[in-house]
Design a protein around this motif. Structure first.
Motif, PDB file in Angstrom:
ATOM      1  N   PRO A 177       0.826  -1.214   0.000  1.00  0.00           N
ATOM      2  CA  PRO A 177       0.000   0.000   0.000  1.00  0.00           C
ATOM      3  C   PRO A 177       0.861   1.264   0.000  1.00  0.00           C
ATOM      4  CG  PRO A 177       0.163  -0.873   2.215  1.00  0.00           C
ATOM      5  CD  PRO A 177       0.903  -1.848   1.324  1.00  0.00           C
ATOM      6  N   LEU A 178       0.189   2.406  -0.155  1.00  0.00           N
ATOM      7  CA  LEU A 178       0.874   3.692  -0.076  1.00  0.00           C
ATOM      8  C   LEU A 178       0.109   4.622   0.851  1.00  0.00           C
ATOM      9  CD1 LEU A 178       0.301   5.736  -3.336  1.00  0.00           C
ATOM     10  CD2 LEU A 178      -0.700   3.505  -3.041  1.00  0.00           C
ATOM     11  N   ASP A 179       0.827   5.604   1.390  1.00  0.00           N
ATOM     12  CA  ASP A 179       0.231   6.502   2.383  1.00  0.00           C
ATOM     13  C   ASP A 179      -0.789   7.444   1.770  1.00  0.00           C
ATOM     14  OD1 ASP A 179       1.757   5.385   4.416  1.00  0.00           O
ATOM     15  OD2 ASP A 179       3.400   6.789   4.106  1.00  0.00           O
ATOM     16  N   ALA A 180      -0.433   8.043   0.631  1.00  0.00           N
ATOM     17  CA  ALA A 180      -1.313   9.020  -0.019  1.00  0.00           C
ATOM     18  C   ALA A 180      -0.906   9.158  -1.472  1.00  0.00           C
ATOM     19  CB  ALA A 180      -1.213  10.378   0.681  1.00  0.00           C
ATOM     20  N   VAL A 181      -1.822   9.656  -2.285  1.00  0.00           N
ATOM     21  CA  VAL A 181      -1.534   9.953  -3.681  1.00  0.00           C
ATOM     22  C   VAL A 181      -1.000  11.385  -3.725  1.00  0.00           C
ATOM     23  CG1 VAL A 181      -2.445  10.106  -6.019  1.00  0.00           C
ATOM     24  CG2 VAL A 181      -3.413   8.454  -4.418  1.00  0.00           C
ATOM     25  N   GLN A 182       0.252  11.541  -4.130  1.00  0.00           N
ATOM     26  CA  GLN A 182       0.869  12.861  -4.167  1.00  0.00           C
ATOM     27  C   GLN A 182       0.656  13.475  -5.548  1.00  0.00           C
ATOM     28  OE1 GLN A 182       4.750  11.318  -2.837  1.00  0.00           O
ATOM     29  NE2 GLN A 182       4.636  12.881  -1.226  1.00  0.00           N
ATOM     30  N   VAL A 183       0.122  14.701  -5.547  1.00  0.00           N
ATOM     31  CA  VAL A 183      -0.114  15.409  -6.807  1.00  0.00           C
ATOM     32  C   VAL A 183       0.357  16.857  -6.701  1.00  0.00           C
ATOM     33  CG1 VAL A 183      -2.047  13.969  -7.591  1.00  0.00           C
ATOM     34  CG2 VAL A 183      -2.509  15.981  -6.182  1.00  0.00           C
ATOM     35  N   ALA A 184       0.795  17.374  -7.835  1.00  0.00           N
ATOM     36  CA  ALA A 184       1.137  18.792  -7.967  1.00  0.00           C
ATOM     37  C   ALA A 184       0.146  19.391  -8.947  1.00  0.00           C
ATOM     38  CB  ALA A 184       2.560  18.943  -8.499  1.00  0.00           C
ATOM     39  N   VAL A 185      -0.445  20.508  -8.567  1.00  0.00           N
ATOM     40  CA  VAL A 185      -1.484  21.144  -9.372  1.00  0.00           C
ATOM     41  C   VAL A 185      -0.975  22.489  -9.871  1.00  0.00           C
ATOM     42  CG1 VAL A 185      -3.887  21.914  -9.409  1.00  0.00           C
ATOM     43  CG2 VAL A 185      -3.216  20.014  -7.904  1.00  0.00           C
ATOM     44  N   ALA A 186      -0.845  22.606 -11.190  1.00  0.00           N
ATOM     45  CA  ALA A 186      -0.372  23.855 -11.803  1.00  0.00           C
ATOM     46  C   ALA A 186      -1.562  24.777 -12.033  1.00  0.00           C
ATOM     47  CB  ALA A 186       0.332  23.555 -13.124  1.00  0.00           C
ATOM     48  N   ILE A 187      -1.454  26.002 -11.523  1.00  0.00           N
ATOM     49  CA  ILE A 187      -2.555  26.959 -11.614  1.00  0.00           C
ATOM     50  C   ILE A 187      -2.103  28.243 -12.306  1.00  0.00           C
ATOM     51  CG2 ILE A 187      -3.888  26.075  -9.666  1.00  0.00           C
ATOM     52  CD1 ILE A 187      -2.524  28.160  -7.885  1.00  0.00           C
ATOM     53  N   ASN A 188      -3.074  28.978 -12.779  1.00  0.00           N
ATOM     54  CA  ASN A 188      -2.826  30.187 -13.566  1.00  0.00           C
ATOM     55  C   ASN A 188      -2.604  31.401 -12.660  1.00  0.00           C
ATOM     56  OD1 ASN A 188      -2.639  32.067 -15.575  1.00  0.00           O
ATOM     57  ND2 ASN A 188      -4.749  31.893 -16.274  1.00  0.00           N
ATOM     58  N   LEU A 189      -1.467  31.381 -11.969  1.00  0.00           N
ATOM     59  CA  LEU A 189      -1.030  32.510 -11.156  1.00  0.00           C
ATOM     60  C   LEU A 189       0.474  32.662 -11.362  1.00  0.00           C
ATOM     61  CD1 LEU A 189      -2.871  31.965  -7.727  1.00  0.00           C
ATOM     62  CD2 LEU A 189      -3.348  33.743  -9.435  1.00  0.00           C
ATOM     63  N   PRO A 190       1.010  33.864 -11.214  1.00  0.00           N
ATOM     64  CA  PRO A 190       2.463  34.042 -11.342  1.00  0.00           C
ATOM     65  C   PRO A 190       3.199  33.383 -10.181  1.00  0.00           C
ATOM     66  CG  PRO A 190       1.413  36.093 -10.680  1.00  0.00           C
ATOM     67  CD  PRO A 190       0.307  35.132 -10.974  1.00  0.00           C
ATOM     68  N   PRO A 191       4.473  33.028 -10.380  1.00  0.00           N
ATOM     69  CA  PRO A 191       5.229  32.317  -9.345  1.00  0.00           C
ATOM     70  C   PRO A 191       5.241  33.012  -7.986  1.00  0.00           C
ATOM     71  CG  PRO A 191       6.436  32.278 -11.407  1.00  0.00           C
ATOM     72  CD  PRO A 191       5.248  33.184 -11.621  1.00  0.00           C
TER      73      PRO A 191
END
Length: 200
Positions: A46-60
């Protein structure tokens, strides 16, 4: 969580992203792309959690590391990221999605291409991973650290302002969350910069 369930959660997330992107039909989409990384790519079961990165429309500068920028509380709720099973991080679509923590991310959805069904079928066999050059990684870490420091100072300077506190309350969040995330993100980047090794 079982690996099969984790992959199913990514498939559902990609389908939900496709629906959510329609909310901005007359403007530039706020949600740009979603990437998986971590244990799910290793095939952990098993794994602890599903890791995701979400790219959004904002400047850095508006998306410092480990922050929850304006508009993301609503988006996390719509995408059901905050319901459990996910560990998620916001990234500006103008920055690389990878950083010192997000290693070898694989895109599972984008505003232009929609769900990547081939990727979400079996994440452990994905080979289209984004891997930076060491010099690029160090430069990105420096930029992330600068943005995190600026963000932490801004939160400190505005922390007791009544209008700022009112704006940063809701969706189960409080001004204290903003302060904690600003400090946590900055210190995480400081630790990463100290452990990175220069070219020899």
């Amino acid at each position: 969580m079982r690996y099969k369930r984790a992959v199913e959660k990514l498939r559902i997330l990609a389908e939900t992203c496709e629906r959510v992107k329609l909310f901005w039909s007359d403007t530039e989409p706020f949600l740009k792309a979603v990437y998986a990384f971590g244990e799910v790519l290793d095939g952990a079961d098993p794994l602890d959690a599903v890791q995701v990165a979400v790219a959004i429309n904002l400047p850095p500068e508006e998306v410092p590391w480990e922050s929850n920028p304006e508009g993301t509380d609503w988006l996390a709720t719509e995408l059901r990221l905050s319901k459990g099973g996910f560990m998620y991080f916001w990234r500006s679509y103008l920055d690389p999605v990878w950083n010192h923590y997000i290693r070898g991310p694989v895109r599972v959805w984008s505003a232009d291409g929609g769900p990547d069904e081939q990727q979400t079928r079996n994440m452990s066999q994905c080979r289209v991973q984004v891997v930076p050059e060491p010099a690029d990684e160090r430069l990105q870490l420096r930029d992330d650290l600068d943005a995190a420091l600026a963000h932490m100072r801004e939160v400190r300077d505005k922390y007791w302002d009544p209008d700022w506190r009112r704006e940063h309350r809701g969706y189960g969040r409080h001004p204290e969350n903003e302060l904690w995330e600003a400090v946590e993100g900055f210190l995480d980047l400081v630790d990463a910069s100290r452990s990175s090794k220069p070219d020899t």
